[in-house]
Enzyme design. Structure first.
Site, PDB file in Angstrom:
ATOM      1  N   ASP A  98       0.844  -1.191   0.000  1.00 12.13           N
ATOM      2  CA  ASP A  98       0.000   0.000   0.000  1.00 12.13           C
ATOM      3  C   ASP A  98       0.887   1.253   0.000  1.00 12.13           C
ATOM      4  OD1 ASP A  98      -3.234   0.451   1.078  1.00 12.13           O
ATOM      5  OD2 ASP A  98      -1.860   2.168   1.006  1.00 12.13           O
ATOM      6  N   THR A 129      -1.727   6.483   0.853  1.00 13.80           N
ATOM      7  CA  THR A 129      -2.228   7.804   0.467  1.00 13.80           C
ATOM      8  C   THR A 129      -3.083   8.304   1.635  1.00 13.80           C
ATOM      9  OG1 THR A 129      -4.331   6.966  -0.417  1.00 13.80           O
ATOM     10  CG2 THR A 129      -2.441   7.007  -1.947  1.00 13.80           C
ATOM     11  N   ILE A 182       1.971   1.242  -6.794  1.00 12.37           N
ATOM     12  CA  ILE A 182       1.784   0.351  -7.954  1.00 12.37           C
ATOM     13  C   ILE A 182       2.031   1.074  -9.286  1.00 12.37           C
ATOM     14  CG2 ILE A 182       0.233  -1.270  -6.792  1.00 12.37           C
ATOM     15  CD1 ILE A 182      -2.118   0.147  -8.287  1.00 12.37           C
ATOM     16  N   ALA A 216      -5.940  -1.747  -4.573  1.00 14.51           N
ATOM     17  CA  ALA A 216      -5.382  -0.381  -4.522  1.00 14.51           C
ATOM     18  C   ALA A 216      -6.015   0.466  -5.610  1.00 14.51           C
ATOM     19  CB  ALA A 216      -3.869  -0.433  -4.713  1.00 14.51           C
ATOM     20  N   THR A 231     -16.053  -2.232  -9.460  1.00 18.18           N
ATOM     21  CA  THR A 231     -17.239  -1.541  -8.962  1.00 18.18           C
ATOM     22  C   THR A 231     -18.425  -1.685  -9.906  1.00 18.18           C
ATOM     23  OG1 THR A 231     -18.112   0.682  -8.541  1.00 18.18           O
ATOM     24  CG2 THR A 231     -16.284   0.548 -10.067  1.00 18.18           C
ATOM     25  N   ASP A 232     -19.634  -1.570  -9.359  1.00 17.81           N
ATOM     26  CA  ASP A 232     -20.831  -1.601 -10.214  1.00 17.81           C
ATOM     27  C   ASP A 232     -20.973  -0.310 -11.032  1.00 17.81           C
ATOM     28  OD1 ASP A 232     -21.536   0.155  -8.170  1.00 17.81           O
ATOM     29  OD2 ASP A 232     -23.391  -0.869  -7.618  1.00 17.81           O
ATOM     30  N   GLU A 233     -20.181   0.723 -10.695  1.00 16.75           N
ATOM     31  CA  GLU A 233     -20.323   1.995 -11.406  1.00 16.75           C
ATOM     32  C   GLU A 233     -19.902   1.897 -12.868  1.00 16.75           C
ATOM     33  OE1 GLU A 233     -19.103   5.518  -9.423  1.00 16.75           O
ATOM     34  OE2 GLU A 233     -19.787   4.813  -7.466  1.00 16.75           O
ATOM     35  N   TYR A 277     -13.818   8.479 -12.265  1.00 18.66           N
ATOM     36  CA  TYR A 277     -13.541   7.282 -11.437  1.00 18.66           C
ATOM     37  C   TYR A 277     -14.028   6.017 -12.135  1.00 18.66           C
ATOM     38  CZ  TYR A 277     -14.472   3.638  -7.967  1.00 18.66           C
ATOM     39  OH  TYR A 277     -14.560   2.438  -7.313  1.00 18.66           O
ATOM     40  N   LYS A 319     -11.988   2.721 -13.684  1.00 21.43           N
ATOM     41  CA  LYS A 319     -12.197   1.327 -13.255  1.00 21.43           C
ATOM     42  C   LYS A 319     -12.630   0.464 -14.449  1.00 21.43           C
ATOM     43  CE  LYS A 319     -12.006  -0.127  -9.534  1.00 21.43           C
ATOM     44  NZ  LYS A 319     -10.873  -0.643  -8.683  1.00 21.43           N
TER      45      LYS A 319
HETATM   46  P1  NAD Z   1      -9.915   3.326  -0.174  1.00 19.05           P
HETATM   47  O1  NAD Z   1      -9.792   4.627  -0.878  1.00 19.05           O
HETATM   48  O2  NAD Z   1     -10.437   3.290   1.220  1.00 19.05           O
HETATM   49  O3  NAD Z   1      -8.480   2.596  -0.135  1.00 19.05           O
HETATM   50  C1  NAD Z   1      -7.634   2.559  -1.238  1.00 19.05           C
HETATM   51  C2  NAD Z   1      -6.267   2.062  -0.758  1.00 19.05           C
HETATM   52  O4  NAD Z   1      -5.389   2.008  -1.891  1.00 19.05           O
HETATM   53  C3  NAD Z   1      -5.606   2.992   0.267  1.00 19.05           C
HETATM   54  O5  NAD Z   1      -5.059   2.234   1.323  1.00 19.05           O
HETATM   55  C4  NAD Z   1      -4.499   3.686  -0.530  1.00 19.05           C
HETATM   56  O6  NAD Z   1      -3.387   4.065   0.266  1.00 19.05           O
HETATM   57  C5  NAD Z   1      -4.129   2.609  -1.546  1.00 19.05           C
HETATM   58  N1  NAD Z   1      -3.553   3.174  -2.766  1.00 19.05           N
HETATM   59  C6  NAD Z   1      -4.015   4.206  -3.518  1.00 19.05           C
HETATM   60  N2  NAD Z   1      -3.180   4.461  -4.540  1.00 19.05           N
HETATM   61  C7  NAD Z   1      -2.191   3.545  -4.461  1.00 19.05           C
HETATM   62  C8  NAD Z   1      -1.013   3.293  -5.248  1.00 19.05           C
HETATM   63  N3  NAD Z   1      -0.724   4.045  -6.322  1.00 19.05           N
HETATM   64  N4  NAD Z   1      -0.205   2.267  -4.900  1.00 19.05           N
HETATM   65  C9  NAD Z   1      -0.491   1.500  -3.804  1.00 19.05           C
HETATM   66  N5  NAD Z   1      -1.560   1.719  -3.003  1.00 19.05           N
HETATM   67  C10 NAD Z   1      -2.396   2.735  -3.340  1.00 19.05           C
HETATM   68  O7  NAD Z   1     -10.772   2.404  -1.140  1.00 19.05           O
HETATM   69  P2  NAD Z   1     -11.906   1.341  -0.816  1.00 19.05           P
HETATM   70  O8  NAD Z   1     -13.194   2.034  -0.680  1.00 19.05           O
HETATM   71  O9  NAD Z   1     -11.426   0.447   0.256  1.00 19.05           O
HETATM   72  O10 NAD Z   1     -11.929   0.546  -2.200  1.00 19.05           O
HETATM   73  C11 NAD Z   1     -11.007  -0.511  -2.446  1.00 19.05           C
HETATM   74  C12 NAD Z   1     -11.245  -1.059  -3.837  1.00 19.05           C
HETATM   75  O11 NAD Z   1     -12.592  -1.523  -3.946  1.00 19.05           O
HETATM   76  C13 NAD Z   1     -11.069  -0.032  -4.951  1.00 19.05           C
HETATM   77  O12 NAD Z   1     -10.477  -0.660  -6.047  1.00 19.05           O
HETATM   78  C14 NAD Z   1     -12.486   0.392  -5.294  1.00 19.05           C
HETATM   79  O13 NAD Z   1     -12.582   0.801  -6.625  1.00 19.05           O
HETATM   80  C15 NAD Z   1     -13.242  -0.889  -5.042  1.00 19.05           C
HETATM   81  N6  NAD Z   1     -14.654  -0.738  -4.657  1.00 19.05           N
HETATM   82  C16 NAD Z   1     -15.005   0.073  -3.621  1.00 19.05           C
HETATM   83  C17 NAD Z   1     -16.327   0.145  -3.223  1.00 19.05           C
HETATM   84  C18 NAD Z   1     -16.775   1.023  -2.079  1.00 19.05           C
HETATM   85  O14 NAD Z   1     -17.961   1.141  -1.836  1.00 19.05           O
HETATM   86  N7  NAD Z   1     -15.873   1.636  -1.337  1.00 19.05           N
HETATM   87  C19 NAD Z   1     -17.294  -0.606  -3.899  1.00 19.05           C
HETATM   88  C20 NAD Z   1     -16.898  -1.427  -4.969  1.00 19.05           C
HETATM   89  C21 NAD Z   1     -15.571  -1.498  -5.321  1.00 19.05           C
HETATM   90  O1  DAU Z   2     -21.070   1.745  -6.215  1.00 20.81           O
HETATM   91  C1  DAU Z   2     -19.795   1.442  -5.750  1.00 20.81           C
HETATM   92  C2  DAU Z   2     -19.045   2.727  -5.479  1.00 20.81           C
HETATM   93  O2  DAU Z   2     -19.617   3.275  -4.292  1.00 20.81           O
HETATM   94  C3  DAU Z   2     -17.537   2.524  -5.295  1.00 20.81           C
HETATM   95  O3  DAU Z   2     -16.994   2.051  -6.488  1.00 20.81           O
HETATM   96  C4  DAU Z   2     -16.863   3.832  -4.900  1.00 20.81           C
HETATM   97  O4  DAU Z   2     -15.489   3.599  -4.640  1.00 20.81           O
HETATM   98  C5  DAU Z   2     -17.529   4.360  -3.647  1.00 20.81           C
HETATM   99  O5  DAU Z   2     -16.983   5.621  -3.339  1.00 20.81           O
HETATM  100  C6  DAU Z   2     -19.049   4.486  -3.837  1.00 20.81           C
HETATM  101  O6  DAU Z   2     -19.359   5.548  -4.764  1.00 20.81           O
HETATM  102  P1  DAU Z   2     -20.572   6.581  -4.494  1.00 20.81           P
HETATM  103  O7  DAU Z   2     -20.310   7.823  -5.232  1.00 20.81           O
HETATM  104  O8  DAU Z   2     -21.890   5.916  -4.687  1.00 20.81           O
HETATM  105  O9  DAU Z   2     -20.380   6.796  -2.889  1.00 20.81           O
HETATM  106  P2  DAU Z   2     -20.469   8.117  -1.985  1.00 20.81           P
HETATM  107  O10 DAU Z   2     -20.414   7.664  -0.563  1.00 20.81           O
HETATM  108  O11 DAU Z   2     -19.516   9.161  -2.413  1.00 20.81           O
HETATM  109  O12 DAU Z   2     -21.941   8.629  -2.284  1.00 20.81           O
HETATM  110  C7  DAU Z   2     -23.096   7.824  -2.031  1.00 20.81           C
HETATM  111  C8  DAU Z   2     -24.319   8.616  -2.470  1.00 20.81           C
HETATM  112  O13 DAU Z   2     -24.486   9.742  -1.593  1.00 20.81           O
HETATM  113  C9  DAU Z   2     -24.188   9.212  -3.866  1.00 20.81           C
HETATM  114  O14 DAU Z   2     -25.483   9.222  -4.482  1.00 20.81           O
HETATM  115  C10 DAU Z   2     -23.755  10.646  -3.625  1.00 20.81           C
HETATM  116  C11 DAU Z   2     -24.416  10.987  -2.302  1.00 20.81           C
HETATM  117  N1  DAU Z   2     -23.669  11.923  -1.424  1.00 20.81           N
HETATM  118  C12 DAU Z   2     -22.362  11.662  -1.165  1.00 20.81           C
HETATM  119  C13 DAU Z   2     -21.645  12.482  -0.334  1.00 20.81           C
HETATM  120  C14 DAU Z   2     -20.171  12.226  -0.055  1.00 20.81           C
HETATM  121  C15 DAU Z   2     -24.334  12.982  -0.837  1.00 20.81           C
HETATM  122  O15 DAU Z   2     -25.536  13.198  -1.054  1.00 20.81           O
HETATM  123  N2  DAU Z   2     -23.615  13.806  -0.015  1.00 20.81           N
HETATM  124  C16 DAU Z   2     -22.294  13.615   0.258  1.00 20.81           C
HETATM  125  O16 DAU Z   2     -21.683  14.429   1.003  1.00 20.81           O
END
Ligand code: NAD
Ligand code: DAU
Length: 349
Positions: free
Chosen positions: A34, A37, A61, A83, A130-132, A155, A159
């Site tokens: 990691d 960041t 990476i 990551a 991600t589903d996005e 984003y 992905k």
């Molecule tokens: P996060 O932002 O909490 O963590 C990302 C991690 O990656 C951090 O520890 C950061 O230090 C590390 N990182 C970033 N850039 C890097 C680099 N260049 N080299 C090495 N390490 C690096 O993210 P998360 O929410 O835990 O998501 C993890 C994975 O799951 C991501 O690939 C994201 O796209 C995917 N994902 C997230 C969600 C969600 O809801 N959070 C849903 C579906 C998929």
């Molecule tokens: O669907 C999977 C994705 O979910 C992951 O791939 C992403 O890494 C993760 O960040 C997440 O994306 P979203 O944009 O859906 O998550 P976020 O928590 O940023 O926002 C959730 C919803 O809430 C979205 O419709 C935007 C809204 N929102 C978000 C924030 C931060 C608000 O209304 N107010 C806010 O301050």
């Protein structure tokens, strides 16, 4: 002993995956790579630091030469690649880090695996996505594994690119890969830029809860430990070249979710009912805000017997309890650079 490289293991989902792999598979050596960041936090993994089958390495990476060296010094049997730059709003403000880490970083890892895996038997590259990538749904329908890609934010486009590259390496070089596309995660250790932890923190401090637009956007929420369980199953039992959608079958309009969260917080903080909901503030919408995401998770349910074990109410209550019992975690994260981010994102909105 097999060696498993987990990238992004100090982040939100990554730390839950690292913990699960280290504790549930003592015969696997887990290397957590990691960059640390703003989103990476070794405090997420304090409880497993001293485990004999766990090692942390700080590295980027995007640095191909560093990865080549790492793969020469450790014989990796598998990679679970998490990551990434993960926050949609940050990708709108500044896409370049997303292109670098999510696309270039993924290709660098694919190249490192391809070069070191002369015999692909028993090897596996698992991309966490991600589903996005599927775009935005209207009021009806669900994302299936066959749904055409239609990413709409920097984003999700980054992905989607990395998903395509992973499939291309499978098709062209026969690299053994699996991909999963998951819906919105929530739970302990999530950085407070995402909706749920941001709202919890603001409610705690009686600050406005910013809701984009009218709060009518819909997300499908999954407890992070359910996602980690799915990742373990797919890594160990999934079929090469296959994609699995992961979701909670748990759709919520943002405004309804926040109202439920406010009720839970009022109860936990012994506040008069309605106190936290009074903080709800509608703000300027996110640019290009996707309306609705919802996952058809029948493939992973039918083929791997996975199902979400936590109801939303139970998961959300556990999440609130975790944040309330770990104030120092939030304190450390929200001092310094977070404040600058928050002001740029919300105060000038
Ligand atoms: P996060 O932002 O909490 O963590 C990302 C991690 O990656 C951090 O520890 C950061 O230090 C590390 N990182 C970033 N850039 C890097 C680099 N260049 N080299 C090495 N390490 C690096 O993210 P998360 O929410 O835990 O998501 C993890 C994975 O799951 C991501 O690939 C994201 O796209 C995917 N994902 C997230 C969600 C969600 O809801 N959070 C849903 C579906 C998929
Ligand atoms: O669907 C999977 C994705 O979910 C992951 O791939 C992403 O890494 C993760 O960040 C997440 O994306 P979203 O944009 O859906 O998550 P976020 O928590 O940023 O926002 C959730 C919803 O809430 C979205 O419709 C935007 C809204 N929102 C978000 C924030 C931060 C608000 O209304 N107010 C806010 O301050």
């Amino acid at each position: 002993m097999r060696t498993l490289l987990i990238t992004g293991g100090a982040g939100f989902i990554g730390s839950h995956v690292v913990r699960k792999m280290v504790l549930d598979h003592p015969d696997t050596r887990v290397v957590n790579l990691d960059k640390l960041t703003y989103a990476g936090n070794l405090g997420n993994l304090k409880d497993i630091e001293g485990r004999p089958n766990y090692q942390f390495i700080r590295g980027d990476i995007v640095d191909a030469a560093f990865l080549e060296k790492l793969f020469r010094s450790h014989r990796m049997d598998g990679v679970i690649h998490l990551a990434a730059e993960s926050h949609v709003d940050r990708s709108i403000a500044d896409p370049m880090a997303f292109i670098q880490t999510n696309i270039m970083g993924t290709v660098n890892l694919l190249n490192a695996c391809r070069r070191s895996w002369n015999d692909p038997e028993g090897k596996r590259f698992y991309h966490i996505s991600t589903d996005e990538v599927y775009g935005s749904l209207g009021k009806e329908g669900l994302f299936k594994e066959e749904t055409p890609y239609d990413p709409r934010s920097p984003y999700s486009a980054s992905k989607a690119s990395s998903d395509h590259l992973v499939r291309a390496y499978h098709h062209t070089y026969k690299l053994p890969v699996v991909i999963s596309n998951c819906s919105n995660n929530y739970g302990p250790n999530q950085f407070p830029e995402k909706l749920i932890p941001l709202a919890i923190n603001n409610i705690l401090h009686m600050k406005p809860i910013p809701i984009y637009g009218k709060g009518e956007n819909v997300r499908d929420w999954l407890y992070v430990k359910d996602h980690a369980a799915a990742i373990d199953l797919i890594f160990n039992k999934g079929t090469n070249g296959r994609t699995y959608n992961i979701g909670g079958m748990n759709e919520w309009k943002n405004i309804d979710l926040i109202r439920l969260l406010c009720d839970i917080m009022d109860e936990k903080l012994d506040r008069k009912p309605g106190t936290s909901a009074g903080l709800i503030t509608f703000v300027k919408d996110r640019a290009g805000h996707d309306l609705r995401y919802a996952i058809d998770n029948s493939r992973i349910r039918d083929e791997l017997d996975w199902y979400p074990a936590h109801t939303f109410e139970a998961g959300l209550t556990r999440t609130v309890e975790w944040y309330l019992s770990n104030p120092e975690w939030m304190q450390q994260i929200t001092s310094g650079a977070y404040q600058t981010y928050y002001d740029r994102q919300y105060i000038q909105r």
